[in-house]
Design a protein around this motif. Structure first.
Motif, short mmCIF file in Angstrom:
data_model
loop_
_atom_site.label_atom_id
_atom_site.label_comp_id
_atom_site.label_asym_id
_atom_site.label_seq_id
_atom_site.Cartn_x
_atom_site.Cartn_y
_atom_site.Cartn_z
N GLN A 194 0.81 -1.22 0.00
CA GLN A 194 0.00 0.00 0.00
C GLN A 194 0.84 1.26 0.00
N ALA A 195 2.14 1.11 -0.27
CA ALA A 195 3.07 2.25 -0.31
C ALA A 195 3.02 3.06 0.98
N LEU A 196 2.93 2.37 2.12
CA LEU A 196 2.94 3.05 3.42
C LEU A 196 4.34 3.47 3.82
N ILE A 197 5.32 3.06 3.06
CA ILE A 197 6.71 3.48 3.24
C ILE A 197 7.25 3.83 1.86
N SER A 198 8.07 4.86 1.78
CA SER A 198 8.61 5.27 0.48
C SER A 198 9.70 4.30 0.04
N PRO A 199 9.93 4.18 -1.27
CA PRO A 199 11.02 3.30 -1.74
C PRO A 199 12.37 3.67 -1.15
N GLN A 200 12.61 4.98 -0.93
CA GLN A 200 13.90 5.41 -0.38
C GLN A 200 14.07 4.92 1.06
N GLU A 201 13.01 5.05 1.87
CA GLU A 201 13.09 4.60 3.26
C GLU A 201 13.23 3.09 3.33
N TYR A 202 12.50 2.39 2.47
CA TYR A 202 12.58 0.93 2.48
C TYR A 202 13.97 0.46 2.09
N ARG A 203 14.58 1.12 1.12
CA ARG A 203 15.92 0.73 0.70
C ARG A 203 16.95 0.95 1.80
N GLN A 204 16.73 1.96 2.64
CA GLN A 204 17.64 2.17 3.75
C GLN A 204 17.64 0.96 4.68
N THR A 205 16.46 0.39 4.93
CA THR A 205 16.38 -0.83 5.74
C THR A 205 17.07 -1.99 5.05
N LEU A 206 16.84 -2.11 3.75
CA LEU A 206 17.41 -3.26 3.03
C LEU A 206 18.93 -3.13 2.91
N HIS A 207 19.45 -1.92 2.87
CA HIS A 207 20.91 -1.75 2.84
C HIS A 207 21.52 -2.28 4.14
N LYS A 208 20.81 -2.12 5.25
CA LYS A 208 21.29 -2.68 6.52
C LYS A 208 21.30 -4.21 6.44
N VAL A 209 20.25 -4.78 5.86
CA VAL A 209 20.19 -6.24 5.72
C VAL A 209 21.32 -6.72 4.81
N ALA A 210 21.58 -5.99 3.74
CA ALA A 210 22.64 -6.40 2.81
C ALA A 210 24.00 -6.44 3.51
N MET A 211 24.21 -5.57 4.49
CA MET A 211 25.48 -5.56 5.21
C MET A 211 25.73 -6.89 5.90
N ILE A 212 24.67 -7.57 6.34
CA ILE A 212 24.83 -8.88 7.01
C ILE A 212 25.42 -9.89 6.04
N PHE A 213 24.91 -9.90 4.80
CA PHE A 213 25.38 -10.88 3.81
C PHE A 213 26.66 -10.42 3.13
N GLN A 214 27.07 -9.20 3.40
CA GLN A 214 28.38 -8.72 2.94
C GLN A 214 29.47 -8.99 3.96
N GLY A 215 29.10 -9.60 5.10
CA GLY A 215 30.08 -9.86 6.14
C GLY A 215 30.39 -8.64 6.98
N ARG A 216 29.49 -7.67 7.01
CA ARG A 216 29.72 -6.41 7.72
C ARG A 216 28.79 -6.29 8.93
N THR A 217 28.50 -7.42 9.58
CA THR A 217 27.59 -7.40 10.72
C THR A 217 28.13 -6.53 11.85
N GLY A 218 29.43 -6.61 12.12
CA GLY A 218 30.02 -5.80 13.18
C GLY A 218 29.86 -4.31 12.91
N GLU A 219 30.06 -3.91 11.66
CA GLU A 219 29.88 -2.51 11.28
C GLU A 219 28.42 -2.09 11.45
#
Length: 628
Positions: A194-219
């Motif tokens: 329902q577009a209750l979150i903007s694509p830009q805000e959602y991508r900020q969350t997903l960039h954090k998730v991507a850090m886990i699979f990049q081996g950057r969990t500590g960061e």
């Protein structure tokens, strides 16, 4: 037509003299102008000349390639690192046959993030698509694949934990048209549908998730801790508590995977391999802040070069796919690389700081490489065992059917319908005993006699096989030399189904082996033989045929269900005058279901491509006739 260069020494010397003594990329082409191989070198002329001096010393694979080379093209680059980067992109684009070092082992899963979508999805897949894969950038977002991972169970655990910690898109398509589903109410999804979150805000969350699979969990943990402190200072205790829970969950990841090294502040990758007769199993351990954050696995052709050459190619292909921040500061090697300087320069430029290569000889780093090698040896044993089982099955099947050679291509056919309605057929293909899904095909049954209340599996199978082999039955093809010519054709059924197909393929039976496999007793019937072959249902050759038969059944059944669902969805729409197939398709693509079309207003319906106000009013009245 031009001869191969190795047979025309004068032209070979002329072509080689045109190559500069400069860094760049070269293309080796065959007589059909197809690219056989793409390579890079800091001295193009010297590298290409080395192929033609002693081809026999290159190994069977490259020797075969050299005897097919008819022309050579090149692209000059300014630096060796540019040559390596260009080579990686061109290989990904053209996929030359002799560049295929890494083999596709469906055992290893990847994590995919679809950055190309406004609201990216994250999921596990065993099939990496190269067309839109790569590092994501703001100008040209691309889907990103992380892996391949060895431990699929731990990977699924990690992804499940990530989806509990971070609100992410849960479904590929919305469940409801006008409201979010339960995942939004329980905080698992931010209301993407329902577009209750903007694509830009959602991508900020997903960039954090991507850090886990990049081996950057500590960061990531450090970032979240700073945000939590700020939230607490702002008296936003609800946000601070949510960040605290995310930090605790992330700290739980890899808690039992501590690796003892003298300096646990340096990011490292450790790579080793085990080489067998046919395959080489490669393992790459990703170590960040003293923890093993990822264990990747690759399978290569054992005949493609020395151990160092294989490691070099694996590292080149792997690091060409990753983001710059994922490149470690140090790479521990089991064997020296033949072109270490070139790869080191490329990685250092890509990372923006120095990357070092080390072949450790003693102490903790050498013990780490030994551990990686042991894991590679275990994986090689698994691969060889699976390969041996397949080889045994092919040998048993060849003996069972009296074939002179092992069956290379096996095709399986099956029919699926419900009392004659929505009748379809399937073709599955096994190459060297393994499924080759790129060759699978669906068929709609065209016979008008096959309809609701009247089925005819015999006629349907005959129709499909006639369509499959029509060019050869009509004398337009040369069967034994065709690339898609099967060694064995398997029909799901007994003597009746086989007899119907024999009538169609009789002219071709001398060039292929046709059989049917009956389900009840797993009996194998051959053309013109009244009794089945004397077999044991559990012997390897019969088990292989059962796998082909079951796969053909699964593939046909799924297509039948899909076709039946489409018919049921359109059954209402077919009753509306003026609403043809294409407009039905547009409506369903827009509203997803009949229920949503029923709920739509005339104004909403009229916005669909091809549906004007007048037709929209007809559609609305059809669904609301009882309420007028």
């Amino acid at each position: 037509m031009l001869q191969p260069l190795i047979q025309d020494r004068d032209r070979l010397e002329q072509v080689l003299r045109q190559l500069p003594l400069a860094p760049g990329v070269y293309f080796l082409k065959d007589k059909t102008d197809q690219i056989l191989y793409i390579g890079k070198s800091k001295r193009l002329r010297s590298r290409v000349r080395s192929y033609f001096r002693e081809p026999a010393q290159l190994g069977p694979r490259l020797e075969l390639m050299v005897y097919q080379v008819v022309d050579i093209e090149f692209i000059v680059t300014d630096t060796e690192a540019e040559a390596l980067a260009l080579e990686a992109n061109l290989i990904k684009q053209h996929q030359p046959h002799f560049n295929v070092l890494l083999k596709d082992d469906k055992k290893y899963p990847y994590v995919c993030i679809t950055w190309s979508e406004p609201y990216p999805r994250i999921f596990i897949t065993r099939k990496r698509q190269f067309g839109n894969a790569g590092s994501s950038t703001s100008d040209s977002p691309k889907d990103r694949y992380y892996g391949p991972y060895v431990d699929s169970f731990r990977l699924r655990q990690t992804l499940a934990l990530v989806k509990r910690l971070f609100p992410l898109r849960q479904r590929p398509r919305p469940l409801f048209k006008d409201r979010p589903c339960l995942n939004y109410d329980i905080g698992r999804c931010p209301g993407v549908c329902q577009a209750l979150i903007s694509p830009q805000e959602y991508r900020q969350t997903l960039h954090k998730v991507a850090m886990i699979f990049q081996g950057r969990t500590g960061e990531l943990v450090a970032q979240l801790q700073a945000q939590m402190a700020q939230a607490a200072a702002d008296l936003n205790f609800e946000l601070a508590a949510r960040l605290r829970d995310q930090i605790r969950g992330l700290e739980h990841l890899g808690v039992d995977q501590k690796v003892s090294l003298p300096d646990d502040t340096v990011s490292r990758d450790a790579i080793a391999l085990a080489v067998g007769d046919r395959y080489a199993a490669i393992q790459l351990f990703q170590i960040r802040a003293g923890r093993l954050v990822g264990r990747l696995a690759f399978v290569a052709d054992a005949q493609s070069g020395s151990a160092g050459t294989i490691l070099q190619r694996v590292l080149e292909e792997h690091y060409a796919q990753v983001d710059d921040v994922e490149i470690p500061s140090e790479i521990l090697l089991q064997h020296p690389l033949p072109e270490a300087d070139l790869l080191r320069t490329y990685l250092s430029e890509k990372k923006g700081r120095a990357v070092t290569f080390t072949v450790p000889q003693r102490q903790a780093k050498a013990e780490l490489i030994a551990m990686v090698q042991r894991n590679a040896e275990l994986e090689l044993a698994r691969i060889q065992q699976a390969s041996d089982r397949t080889q045994t099955a092919l040998e048993d099947l060849a003996q069972l059917l009296g074939l002179d050679t092992l069956p290379h291509r096996i095709e399986g056919y099956d029919i699926s319908h419900m009392q004659g309605s929505d009748a379809v057929a399937s073709r599955v293909v096994f190459i060297d005993g393994l499924p080759a899904k790129q060759h699978y095909r669906h068929y709609n049954i065209r016979n008008p006699e096959v309809k609701l209340g009247h089925s005819d599996d015999f006629a349907s199978l005959a129709e499909i096989l006639r369509r499959r082999f029509a060019p050869y039955l009509e004398g337009k093809g040369d069967p034994p030399e065709a690339d898609d010519w099967p060694d064995v054709i398997l029909i799901d059924g007994g003597k009746g189904q086989l007899s119907a197909v024999v009538q169609v393929l009789e002219p071709l039976l001398g060039d292929l082996t046709l059989l049917s496999l009956a389900k009840q007793r797993e009996e194998i019937f051959l053309p013109h033989q009244r009794q089945p072959l004397s077999t044991n249902p559990e012997q390897p050759g019969v088990q292989l045929l059962r796998r082909v038969r079951d796969e053909a059944h699964r593939f046909a059944l799924n297509f039948h269900r899909q076709k039946r669902a489409q018919r049921q969805r359109r059954s209402h729409l077919d009753q509306i005058p003026g609403l043809g197939y294409q407009r039905q398709k547009e409506l369903l693509a827009t509203f997803r279901s009949i229920d949503y079309i029923r709920m739509a207003t005339p104004e909403q319906l009229a916005q669909v491509h091809g549906v004007g106000p007048r037709l929209a009013e007809k559609i609305y009245r059809y669904f609301h006739a009882d309420t007028d």
